[in-house]
Design a protein around this motif. Sequence first.
Motif, PDB file in Angstrom:
ATOM      1  N   UNK A  49       0.836  -1.024   0.204  1.00  0.00           N
ATOM      2  CA  UNK A  49      -0.043  -0.035  -0.046  1.00  0.00           C
ATOM      3  C   UNK A  49       1.088   1.172   0.128  1.00  0.00           C
ATOM      4  N   UNK A  50       2.146   1.257   0.719  1.00  0.00           N
ATOM      5  CA  UNK A  50       2.805   2.508   0.682  1.00  0.00           C
ATOM      6  C   UNK A  50       3.444   2.617  -0.716  1.00  0.00           C
ATOM      7  N   UNK A  51       4.200   1.566  -1.306  1.00  0.00           N
ATOM      8  CA  UNK A  51       4.561   1.739  -2.494  1.00  0.00           C
ATOM      9  C   UNK A  51       3.370   2.365  -3.563  1.00  0.00           C
ATOM     10  N   UNK A  52       2.264   1.859  -3.503  1.00  0.00           N
ATOM     11  CA  UNK A  52       0.957   2.417  -4.224  1.00  0.00           C
ATOM     12  C   UNK A  52       0.782   3.808  -3.943  1.00  0.00           C
ATOM     13  N   UNK A  53       0.750   4.056  -2.741  1.00  0.00           N
ATOM     14  CA  UNK A  53       0.718   5.651  -2.182  1.00  0.00           C
ATOM     15  C   UNK A  53       1.643   6.483  -3.042  1.00  0.00           C
ATOM     16  N   UNK A  54       3.067   5.804  -2.849  1.00  0.00           N
ATOM     17  CA  UNK A  54       4.184   6.682  -3.456  1.00  0.00           C
ATOM     18  C   UNK A  54       4.078   6.878  -4.998  1.00  0.00           C
ATOM     19  N   UNK A  55       3.567   5.793  -5.626  1.00  0.00           N
ATOM     20  CA  UNK A  55       3.331   5.862  -7.029  1.00  0.00           C
ATOM     21  C   UNK A  55       2.349   6.809  -7.481  1.00  0.00           C
ATOM     22  N   UNK A  56       1.207   6.745  -6.521  1.00  0.00           N
ATOM     23  CA  UNK A  56       0.298   7.480  -7.010  1.00  0.00           C
ATOM     24  C   UNK A  56       0.518   8.978  -6.874  1.00  0.00           C
ATOM     25  N   UNK A  57       1.224   9.178  -5.641  1.00  0.00           N
ATOM     26  CA  UNK A  57       1.554  10.606  -5.341  1.00  0.00           C
ATOM     27  C   UNK A  57       2.313  11.190  -6.339  1.00  0.00           C
ATOM     28  N   UNK A  58       3.441  10.178  -6.809  1.00  0.00           N
ATOM     29  CA  UNK A  58       4.399  10.795  -7.532  1.00  0.00           C
ATOM     30  C   UNK A  58       3.812  11.010  -8.996  1.00  0.00           C
ATOM     31  N   UNK A  59       2.771  10.281  -9.430  1.00  0.00           N
ATOM     32  CA  UNK A  59       2.181  10.633 -10.585  1.00  0.00           C
ATOM     33  C   UNK A  59       1.418  11.628 -10.818  1.00  0.00           C
ATOM     34  N   UNK A  60       0.433  11.742  -9.771  1.00  0.00           N
ATOM     35  CA  UNK A  60      -0.522  12.892  -9.832  1.00  0.00           C
ATOM     36  C   UNK A  60       0.010  14.249  -9.023  1.00  0.00           C
ATOM     37  N   UNK A  61       0.993  14.181  -8.053  1.00  0.00           N
ATOM     38  CA  UNK A  61       1.250  15.508  -7.483  1.00  0.00           C
ATOM     39  C   UNK A  61       2.650  15.296  -6.959  1.00  0.00           C
ATOM     40  N   UNK A  62       3.665  15.401  -8.068  1.00  0.00           N
ATOM     41  CA  UNK A  62       4.917  15.117  -7.820  1.00  0.00           C
ATOM     42  C   UNK A  62       5.438  16.083  -6.938  1.00  0.00           C
ATOM     43  N   UNK A  63       5.159  17.257  -6.658  1.00  0.00           N
ATOM     44  CA  UNK A  63       5.781  18.530  -6.110  1.00  0.00           C
ATOM     45  C   UNK A  63       5.624  18.290  -4.393  1.00  0.00           C
ATOM     46  N   UNK A  64       4.730  17.051  -4.075  1.00  0.00           N
ATOM     47  CA  UNK A  64       4.711  16.718  -2.747  1.00  0.00           C
ATOM     48  C   UNK A  64       6.186  16.168  -2.156  1.00  0.00           C
TER      49      UNK A  64
END
Length: 429
Positions: free
Chosen positions: A386-401
Amino acid sequence: MKILILGATGFIGSVIAARLRKDGHMVTGLARNPDRARIKHPSIDWIKADLAEMTDPSDWRAALSSHRIVINCAGALQDGLSDDLAATQEKAMLALYAAAAQSAIELVVQISARTEGGGRDQPFLATKRNADKALAANGLNHIILRPALVLGRNAHGGTALLRALAAIPYLLPLIHAQSPVETVSVDDVAAIVSAAIAGELQSGTDIDLAASEALTLRQLVILHRNWLGLPPAQVVPIPASFAKPVTWMADIAGKLGWRSPLRSTAMAVMSEGVLSRRDGQHLPSRRLATAAETLEANPSGVQDLWFARLYLLKPLMISGLALFWMLSGIIPILAPTGASRHLLPFMPDGLAMALTLITCFLDIALGAFVLVRPFARSALFGMLAVTLGYLAGGTLLEPSLWLDPLGPLVKALPSILLTFATLAVLEER
C-alpha cells in the motif's frame, strides 16, 4: 530406536532431538508446519499435527505407530490466540497416555516443571500438574523431568527476556530482583533424556533438574550482561506493583497470539523465584553445569547482542506501526473534505471522497491486523504494498509533494524501513 518427540521444534525439544539423533536413534517430530520444520531439521521425520486437536486417543494411533518412546517437550506459558493450555497440556496428554497404553510404547518421558509454589494455580502449572498425575497413575513406564530455568546457545521465553534485560543501556530496572533462580543447561537436560532412554533411570522417577547453585535474578542478569560483553550498569529494583501495566499489556498481546514472557503467569512464578521442590528427587551422581559454566561454554557473538537489544524493541516496533497506520486512517476521516482535496484536480468530488474513505479504512485495517500474530506477516507485506502504491500514485498525480520535507511522500520512506525491520525480527523461534 524410533522416538516420537512432541515440541521438537522448540528451544528444549530441538536440542533433545539433536542429541538423540547423535546417539543413533530415529527421531520423529510433530509440527503444525512440517514443511518448514523439515527445512530446518532435515534429519528428523515430521508428522503434521496440532496438539490442541489431538484430544481423543484415536487421534494418536497413527502418530504412535512403530514408535517405542515418546518424549513430551511441548508446552505454552498461557492461554491465548495461539495456545489452548487445557487442550494442549492436559486433554491431549491424557489422550496420548490412553493411546500409548494400547500401543507398543515402552517409555514416556515428560518434560514438566515445578508445579507447586508461586503461580501453582495458574493454568500453565495446573494443566502440567494434572498431566503429570495422570501419567503417574496410568501404569505406563514413565520418567518426569522438571528443569529449572533452562539456559543454552539459543534463547526463548524467560531466557530471551534475561538477555534483553541485560542489554538495557545505563540502568537495569528489575522487578523481583532478589528472587532466587536455579538454572540448568539445555545440554544437560538432553543428556539426562538420553540417559533415561538408555535405561539409566528407573521408571517412575520424578526428578528436579537444577545446578547446585541458586542466583538471584539480579545476579543472573548481571552474569548475562557480562556474557554479552557490555559494561557494568546499575541495577534499579522496581516495586512489583509497577509491573502491573506491563503485565496487563503482555496478557492482551497473548490473547492476540504473541507469546510474551512478561505475562501474568511468569510474573506470578517469579514472585517466589524458580527453585526445586523441597521434597523433590535430584541426581546425586551427576553434576549439572552452573549458569556461568553454561554461558562460558557458549560464547556470545554479535548476533546475541543484536537479539538482546532488539527483543524489547520488537513489541514497540509492532505497536508503533499499528498506531501510525491506524492514525493515518482515523485522522483524515475526521476531516474527509480536506483530505480529499489532493484528488479533486484529477477526479469528481464523489469519487475523490470515496477513494479517500477507502484508503482510510484500508490503513486502519492494516494497523489493526498487524497486532494479531497470525495476520501480522500478511499485514506487514500489505503495508509495504500500500505504501508503494501511495508513493507511485502521489508521484504520478502530484510530484511536488516530494519537495515538501514534511510531506506524506517523504514520511513514507522511514515507514518502509521500519516495516522491513519488523519483518526481519517477526519470528519467535
